[in-house]
Design an enzyme around this catalytic site. Sequence first.
Site, short mmCIF file in Angstrom:
data_model
loop_
_atom_site.label_atom_id
_atom_site.label_comp_id
_atom_site.label_asym_id
_atom_site.label_seq_id
_atom_site.Cartn_x
_atom_site.Cartn_y
_atom_site.Cartn_z
N SER A 41 0.85 -1.19 0.00
CA SER A 41 0.00 0.00 0.00
C SER A 41 0.88 1.24 0.00
CB SER A 41 -0.87 0.01 1.26
OG SER A 41 -1.46 1.27 1.45
N TYR A 51 -2.09 -0.78 10.31
CA TYR A 51 -2.09 -1.36 8.95
C TYR A 51 -0.85 -0.91 8.18
CZ TYR A 51 -3.54 -1.60 4.00
OH TYR A 51 -3.60 -1.83 2.64
N1 LIG Z 1 -8.60 -0.66 -1.63
C1 LIG Z 1 -7.61 0.12 -1.29
O1 LIG Z 1 -7.78 1.35 -1.16
C2 LIG Z 1 -6.24 -0.46 -1.08
C3 LIG Z 1 -5.16 0.44 -1.06
C4 LIG Z 1 -3.88 -0.06 -0.86
C5 LIG Z 1 -3.67 -1.41 -0.72
N2 LIG Z 1 -4.74 -2.27 -0.75
C6 LIG Z 1 -4.46 -3.70 -0.57
O2 LIG Z 1 -4.99 -4.40 -1.68
C7 LIG Z 1 -5.31 -5.74 -1.29
C8 LIG Z 1 -6.73 -6.06 -1.72
O3 LIG Z 1 -7.61 -5.19 -1.03
P1 LIG Z 1 -9.04 -4.79 -1.61
O4 LIG Z 1 -9.09 -3.33 -1.69
O5 LIG Z 1 -9.35 -5.59 -2.82
O6 LIG Z 1 -9.94 -5.25 -0.38
P2 LIG Z 1 -11.34 -6.04 -0.33
O7 LIG Z 1 -12.25 -5.54 -1.39
O8 LIG Z 1 -11.75 -5.97 1.09
O9 LIG Z 1 -10.94 -7.53 -0.71
C9 LIG Z 1 -10.10 -8.29 0.13
C10 LIG Z 1 -9.99 -9.68 -0.45
O10 LIG Z 1 -9.09 -10.42 0.37
C11 LIG Z 1 -9.73 -11.60 0.81
N3 LIG Z 1 -9.23 -11.95 2.14
C12 LIG Z 1 -9.13 -11.15 3.23
N4 LIG Z 1 -8.63 -11.85 4.26
C13 LIG Z 1 -8.43 -13.12 3.81
C14 LIG Z 1 -7.96 -14.30 4.40
N5 LIG Z 1 -7.59 -14.34 5.69
N6 LIG Z 1 -7.87 -15.43 3.65
C15 LIG Z 1 -8.24 -15.40 2.34
N7 LIG Z 1 -8.70 -14.30 1.73
C16 LIG Z 1 -8.78 -13.18 2.45
C17 LIG Z 1 -11.22 -11.29 0.78
O11 LIG Z 1 -11.96 -12.48 0.54
P3 LIG Z 1 -12.79 -13.32 1.63
O12 LIG Z 1 -13.40 -12.33 2.59
O13 LIG Z 1 -13.78 -14.05 0.79
O14 LIG Z 1 -11.79 -14.22 2.26
C18 LIG Z 1 -11.30 -10.41 -0.47
O15 LIG Z 1 -11.38 -11.22 -1.62
C19 LIG Z 1 -5.10 -5.80 0.23
O16 LIG Z 1 -3.85 -6.38 0.51
C20 LIG Z 1 -5.12 -4.34 0.64
O17 LIG Z 1 -4.38 -4.13 1.81
C21 LIG Z 1 -6.01 -1.82 -0.93
#
Ligand SMILES: NC(=O)c1ccc[n+]([C@@H]2O[C@H](COP(=O)([O-])OP(=O)(O)OC[C@H]3O[C@@H](n4cnc5c(N)ncnc54)[C@H](OP(=O)(O)O)[C@@H]3O)[C@@H](O)[C@H]2O)c1
Length: 254
Positions: free
Chosen positions: A141, A155
Amino acid sequence: MAGESSGPVVVITGASAGIGAALARELAGRGACLVLIARREELLSEMAATLGTPVEVVPGDVTRRADLERVLERAVARFGGVDVWVNNAGRGITRPSLEAITPEDLEVMIRDNTRSALHGMQVVLPHFKARKQGVLVNVSSMLSRIPDAIPRAAYSAAKAALNSLTESLRSELAKDYPGIRVVLVLPGVVATDFGNSAIGGGVDSRTIPGAQSVEEAARIIADGLFTGPVDVYTRPGSLAKVLGYLEGLGRSSP
Ligand SMILES: NC(=O)c1ccc[n+]([C@@H]2O[C@H](COP(=O)([O-])OP(=O)(O)OC[C@H]3O[C@@H](n4cnc5c(N)ncnc54)[C@H](OP(=O)(O)O)[C@@H]3O)[C@@H](O)[C@H]2O)c1
Protein backbone atom coordinates in the site's frame (compact mmCIF):
# COMPACT_ATOMS: atom_id res chain seq x y z
CA MET A 1 2.62 -22.86 -18.73
CA ALA A 2 -0.64 -24.74 -18.70
CA GLY A 3 -1.76 -27.66 -20.80
CA GLU A 4 -5.26 -26.17 -21.12
CA SER A 5 -4.10 -22.80 -22.44
CA SER A 6 -0.88 -21.19 -23.61
CA GLY A 7 -1.15 -18.39 -21.04
CA PRO A 8 0.67 -18.19 -17.71
CA VAL A 9 -0.66 -19.91 -14.61
CA VAL A 10 -1.42 -17.25 -12.00
CA VAL A 11 -2.35 -17.77 -8.35
CA ILE A 12 -4.25 -14.87 -6.76
CA THR A 13 -5.06 -14.75 -3.05
CA GLY A 14 -8.06 -12.72 -1.91
CA ALA A 15 -9.75 -13.14 -5.28
CA SER A 16 -13.41 -13.12 -4.22
CA ALA A 17 -13.69 -9.30 -4.31
CA GLY A 18 -11.92 -6.02 -4.91
CA ILE A 19 -8.46 -5.85 -6.49
CA GLY A 20 -8.00 -9.65 -6.49
CA ALA A 21 -11.25 -10.28 -8.38
CA ALA A 22 -10.52 -7.43 -10.81
CA LEU A 23 -7.03 -8.80 -11.44
CA ALA A 24 -8.52 -12.24 -12.08
CA ARG A 25 -10.88 -10.70 -14.67
CA GLU A 26 -8.06 -8.71 -16.28
CA LEU A 27 -5.72 -11.70 -16.51
CA ALA A 28 -8.48 -14.01 -17.75
CA GLY A 29 -8.92 -11.53 -20.62
CA ARG A 30 -5.19 -11.87 -21.32
CA GLY A 31 -5.38 -15.68 -21.54
CA ALA A 32 -4.05 -16.68 -18.11
CA CYS A 33 -5.05 -19.86 -16.28
CA LEU A 34 -6.03 -18.97 -12.74
CA VAL A 35 -5.92 -20.49 -9.28
CA LEU A 36 -7.97 -18.43 -6.85
CA ILE A 37 -8.25 -18.50 -3.08
CA ALA A 38 -10.51 -16.65 -0.62
CA ARG A 39 -12.70 -17.60 2.34
CA ARG A 40 -16.12 -16.82 0.83
CA GLU A 41 -16.47 -19.91 -1.30
CA GLU A 42 -19.79 -19.09 -2.95
CA LEU A 43 -18.72 -15.60 -3.98
CA LEU A 44 -15.41 -16.91 -5.27
CA SER A 45 -17.05 -19.70 -7.27
CA GLU A 46 -19.66 -17.34 -8.75
CA MET A 47 -16.95 -14.91 -9.82
CA ALA A 48 -14.77 -17.70 -11.23
CA ALA A 49 -17.66 -19.03 -13.30
CA THR A 50 -17.83 -15.73 -15.22
CA LEU A 51 -14.13 -15.64 -16.18
CA GLY A 52 -14.17 -17.78 -19.32
CA THR A 53 -10.68 -19.15 -18.68
CA PRO A 54 -9.44 -22.36 -17.02
CA VAL A 55 -9.75 -21.67 -13.32
CA GLU A 56 -9.23 -23.66 -10.13
CA VAL A 57 -11.13 -22.43 -7.07
CA VAL A 58 -9.58 -23.23 -3.71
CA PRO A 59 -11.61 -21.98 -0.74
CA GLY A 60 -9.29 -21.15 2.13
CA ASP A 61 -7.75 -18.73 4.57
CA VAL A 62 -4.35 -17.21 3.79
CA THR A 63 -3.50 -16.93 7.47
CA ARG A 64 -3.25 -20.75 7.45
CA ARG A 65 -0.13 -21.95 5.68
CA ALA A 66 -1.70 -25.37 4.99
CA ASP A 67 -4.39 -23.69 2.88
CA LEU A 68 -1.72 -22.08 0.69
CA GLU A 69 0.12 -25.41 0.40
CA ARG A 70 -3.16 -26.81 -0.92
CA VAL A 71 -3.29 -23.99 -3.48
CA LEU A 72 0.15 -24.93 -4.82
CA GLU A 73 -0.76 -28.63 -4.90
CA ARG A 74 -3.96 -27.93 -6.83
CA ALA A 75 -2.14 -25.63 -9.25
CA VAL A 76 0.49 -28.25 -9.97
CA ALA A 77 -2.08 -31.04 -10.31
CA ARG A 78 -4.32 -29.08 -12.68
CA PHE A 79 -1.88 -26.90 -14.64
CA GLY A 80 1.54 -28.45 -14.08
CA GLY A 81 2.97 -25.51 -12.13
CA VAL A 82 2.72 -21.85 -11.23
CA ASP A 83 4.21 -18.95 -13.20
CA VAL A 84 2.94 -16.04 -11.09
CA TRP A 85 1.89 -15.98 -7.42
CA VAL A 86 0.08 -12.88 -6.16
CA ASN A 87 -0.20 -12.33 -2.39
CA ASN A 88 -3.11 -9.89 -2.55
CA ALA A 89 -5.37 -10.75 0.40
CA GLY A 90 -5.26 -8.18 3.16
CA ARG A 91 -7.30 -6.17 5.64
CA GLY A 92 -7.35 -2.68 7.14
CA ILE A 93 -8.09 -1.26 10.57
CA THR A 94 -9.49 1.99 11.92
CA ARG A 95 -8.27 3.29 15.28
CA PRO A 96 -8.36 6.97 16.23
CA SER A 97 -4.83 7.22 17.60
CA LEU A 98 -1.64 5.29 18.26
CA GLU A 99 -2.65 4.97 21.92
CA ALA A 100 -5.87 3.24 20.89
CA ILE A 101 -4.05 0.40 19.09
CA THR A 102 -4.12 -2.77 21.19
CA PRO A 103 -1.46 -5.48 21.04
CA GLU A 104 -4.12 -7.73 19.49
CA ASP A 105 -4.82 -5.13 16.77
CA LEU A 106 -1.18 -5.11 15.77
CA GLU A 107 -1.01 -8.90 15.82
CA VAL A 108 -4.09 -9.19 13.60
CA MET A 109 -2.68 -6.67 11.14
CA ILE A 110 0.60 -8.58 10.96
CA ARG A 111 -1.27 -11.90 10.67
CA ASP A 112 -3.55 -10.73 7.85
CA ASN A 113 -1.15 -8.52 5.87
CA THR A 114 2.38 -9.76 6.58
CA ARG A 115 2.39 -13.32 7.92
CA SER A 116 -0.16 -14.38 5.27
CA ALA A 117 2.14 -13.13 2.48
CA LEU A 118 5.16 -14.72 4.18
CA HIS A 119 3.30 -18.06 4.07
CA GLY A 120 2.63 -17.49 0.36
CA MET A 121 6.27 -16.65 -0.34
CA GLN A 122 7.55 -19.64 1.62
CA VAL A 123 5.13 -22.02 -0.07
CA VAL A 124 5.90 -21.01 -3.65
CA LEU A 125 9.63 -20.25 -3.44
CA PRO A 126 10.87 -23.87 -3.55
CA HIS A 127 8.71 -24.34 -6.67
CA PHE A 128 10.13 -21.23 -8.34
CA LYS A 129 13.68 -22.15 -7.32
CA ALA A 130 13.33 -25.63 -8.80
CA ARG A 131 12.23 -24.03 -12.09
CA LYS A 132 14.71 -21.13 -11.72
CA GLN A 133 11.91 -18.76 -12.66
CA GLY A 134 8.64 -17.26 -11.51
CA VAL A 135 7.01 -13.99 -10.57
CA LEU A 136 6.17 -13.32 -6.94
CA VAL A 137 3.90 -10.35 -6.27
CA ASN A 138 3.13 -8.80 -2.88
CA VAL A 139 0.34 -6.26 -2.71
CA SER A 140 1.30 -3.57 -0.24
CA SER A 141 0.00 0.00 0.00
CA MET A 142 1.10 3.61 -0.47
CA LEU A 143 0.52 3.88 3.29
CA SER A 144 3.56 1.64 3.77
CA ARG A 145 5.71 4.35 2.19
CA ILE A 146 3.85 7.44 3.45
CA PRO A 147 2.01 6.54 6.67
CA ASP A 148 -0.13 9.67 6.74
CA ALA A 149 -3.54 8.15 7.55
CA ILE A 150 -3.62 8.19 11.36
CA PRO A 151 -6.48 5.65 11.80
CA ARG A 152 -4.58 3.18 9.62
CA ALA A 153 -1.27 3.33 11.58
CA ALA A 154 -1.24 -0.38 12.53
CA TYR A 155 -2.09 -1.36 8.95
CA SER A 156 0.62 0.92 7.53
CA ALA A 157 3.15 -0.69 9.89
CA ALA A 158 2.17 -4.22 8.80
CA LYS A 159 2.49 -3.27 5.12
CA ALA A 160 5.86 -1.60 5.79
CA ALA A 161 7.00 -4.92 7.28
CA LEU A 162 5.80 -6.63 4.11
CA ASN A 163 7.87 -4.20 2.01
CA SER A 164 10.92 -5.03 4.07
CA LEU A 165 10.46 -8.79 3.64
CA THR A 166 9.92 -8.28 -0.09
CA GLU A 167 13.07 -6.21 -0.51
CA SER A 168 15.13 -8.66 1.56
CA LEU A 169 13.94 -11.48 -0.64
CA ARG A 170 15.05 -9.60 -3.75
CA SER A 171 18.55 -9.30 -2.31
CA GLU A 172 18.56 -12.97 -1.33
CA LEU A 173 17.54 -14.17 -4.80
CA ALA A 174 19.55 -11.74 -6.92
CA LYS A 175 22.74 -13.78 -7.29
CA ASP A 176 21.55 -17.38 -7.63
CA TYR A 177 18.00 -16.90 -8.92
CA PRO A 178 17.95 -13.92 -11.30
CA GLY A 179 14.98 -15.50 -13.11
CA ILE A 180 12.68 -15.00 -10.12
CA ARG A 181 11.09 -11.56 -10.27
CA VAL A 182 9.77 -10.10 -7.02
CA VAL A 183 7.19 -7.36 -7.50
CA LEU A 184 5.82 -5.03 -4.84
CA VAL A 185 2.49 -3.37 -5.68
CA LEU A 186 1.73 -0.03 -4.04
CA PRO A 187 -1.86 1.08 -4.61
CA GLY A 188 -3.30 4.35 -3.34
CA VAL A 189 -7.01 4.44 -2.51
CA VAL A 190 -8.90 1.99 -4.72
CA ALA A 191 -12.71 1.82 -4.85
CA THR A 192 -13.32 -1.57 -3.18
CA ASP A 193 -14.79 -2.97 0.06
CA PHE A 194 -11.47 -2.35 1.80
CA GLY A 195 -12.78 0.52 3.96
CA ASN A 196 -15.99 -1.33 4.85
CA SER A 197 -14.07 -4.50 5.75
CA ALA A 198 -11.60 -2.73 8.03
CA ILE A 199 -11.58 -3.75 11.70
CA GLY A 200 -13.37 -0.96 13.53
CA GLY A 201 -15.26 0.08 10.38
CA GLY A 202 -14.53 3.42 8.82
CA VAL A 203 -14.99 5.30 5.59
CA ASP A 204 -16.15 3.37 2.52
CA SER A 205 -13.18 3.51 0.11
CA ARG A 206 -15.62 4.04 -2.77
CA THR A 207 -16.72 7.39 -1.33
CA ILE A 208 -13.19 8.81 -0.98
CA PRO A 209 -12.72 11.53 -3.60
CA GLY A 210 -10.35 10.45 -6.35
CA ALA A 211 -10.47 6.74 -5.45
CA GLN A 212 -8.99 4.77 -8.34
CA SER A 213 -11.25 2.38 -10.20
CA VAL A 214 -10.48 -1.25 -9.40
CA GLU A 215 -10.33 -2.04 -13.12
CA GLU A 216 -7.61 0.55 -13.71
CA ALA A 217 -5.59 -0.65 -10.70
CA ALA A 218 -5.86 -4.24 -11.96
CA ARG A 219 -4.77 -3.25 -15.47
CA ILE A 220 -1.65 -1.53 -14.15
CA ILE A 221 -0.77 -4.50 -11.93
CA ALA A 222 -1.22 -6.88 -14.88
CA ASP A 223 0.99 -4.65 -17.07
CA GLY A 224 3.76 -4.77 -14.45
CA LEU A 225 3.88 -8.51 -13.84
CA PHE A 226 6.63 -9.45 -16.29
CA THR A 227 8.40 -6.23 -17.27
CA GLY A 228 9.19 -2.75 -15.97
CA PRO A 229 10.02 -1.56 -12.47
CA VAL A 230 9.73 -4.12 -9.67
CA ASP A 231 7.90 -1.57 -7.53
CA VAL A 232 4.54 -1.04 -9.22
CA TYR A 233 2.69 2.13 -8.19
CA THR A 234 -0.87 1.87 -9.47
CA ARG A 235 -1.29 5.66 -9.75
CA PRO A 236 0.74 8.10 -11.80
CA GLY A 237 2.62 10.51 -9.55
CA SER A 238 2.86 8.13 -6.57
CA LEU A 239 6.60 7.53 -6.88
CA ALA A 240 7.26 11.29 -7.04
CA LYS A 241 5.14 11.69 -3.89
CA VAL A 242 7.19 9.05 -2.06
CA LEU A 243 10.49 10.61 -3.14
CA GLY A 244 9.26 14.05 -2.05
CA TYR A 245 8.17 12.64 1.31
CA LEU A 246 11.56 11.00 1.92
CA GLU A 247 13.38 14.17 0.89
CA GLY A 248 11.26 16.13 3.38
CA LEU A 249 12.17 13.68 6.17
CA GLY A 250 15.84 14.01 5.26
CA ARG A 251 15.64 17.77 5.56
CA SER A 252 13.45 18.13 8.62
CA SER A 253 15.03 19.07 11.93
CA PRO A 254 13.58 18.82 15.43
N1 LIG B 1 -8.60 -0.66 -1.63
C1 LIG B 1 -7.61 0.12 -1.29
O1 LIG B 1 -7.78 1.35 -1.16
C2 LIG B 1 -6.24 -0.46 -1.08
C3 LIG B 1 -5.16 0.44 -1.06
C4 LIG B 1 -3.88 -0.06 -0.86
C5 LIG B 1 -3.67 -1.41 -0.72
N2 LIG B 1 -4.74 -2.27 -0.75
C6 LIG B 1 -4.46 -3.70 -0.57
O2 LIG B 1 -4.99 -4.40 -1.68
C7 LIG B 1 -5.31 -5.74 -1.29
C8 LIG B 1 -6.73 -6.06 -1.72
O3 LIG B 1 -7.61 -5.19 -1.03
P1 LIG B 1 -9.04 -4.79 -1.61
O4 LIG B 1 -9.09 -3.33 -1.69
O5 LIG B 1 -9.35 -5.59 -2.82
O6 LIG B 1 -9.94 -5.25 -0.38
P2 LIG B 1 -11.34 -6.04 -0.33
O7 LIG B 1 -12.25 -5.54 -1.39
O8 LIG B 1 -11.75 -5.97 1.09
O9 LIG B 1 -10.94 -7.53 -0.71
C9 LIG B 1 -10.10 -8.29 0.13
C10 LIG B 1 -9.99 -9.68 -0.45
O10 LIG B 1 -9.09 -10.42 0.37
C11 LIG B 1 -9.73 -11.60 0.81
N3 LIG B 1 -9.23 -11.95 2.14
C12 LIG B 1 -9.13 -11.15 3.23
N4 LIG B 1 -8.63 -11.85 4.26
C13 LIG B 1 -8.43 -13.12 3.81
C14 LIG B 1 -7.96 -14.30 4.40
N5 LIG B 1 -7.59 -14.34 5.69
N6 LIG B 1 -7.87 -15.43 3.65
C15 LIG B 1 -8.24 -15.40 2.34
N7 LIG B 1 -8.70 -14.30 1.73
C16 LIG B 1 -8.78 -13.18 2.45
C17 LIG B 1 -11.22 -11.29 0.78
O11 LIG B 1 -11.96 -12.48 0.54
P3 LIG B 1 -12.79 -13.32 1.63
O12 LIG B 1 -13.40 -12.33 2.59
O13 LIG B 1 -13.78 -14.05 0.79
O14 LIG B 1 -11.79 -14.22 2.26
C18 LIG B 1 -11.30 -10.41 -0.47
O15 LIG B 1 -11.38 -11.22 -1.62
C19 LIG B 1 -5.10 -5.80 0.23
O16 LIG B 1 -3.85 -6.38 0.51
C20 LIG B 1 -5.12 -4.34 0.64
O17 LIG B 1 -4.38 -4.13 1.81
C21 LIG B 1 -6.01 -1.82 -0.93
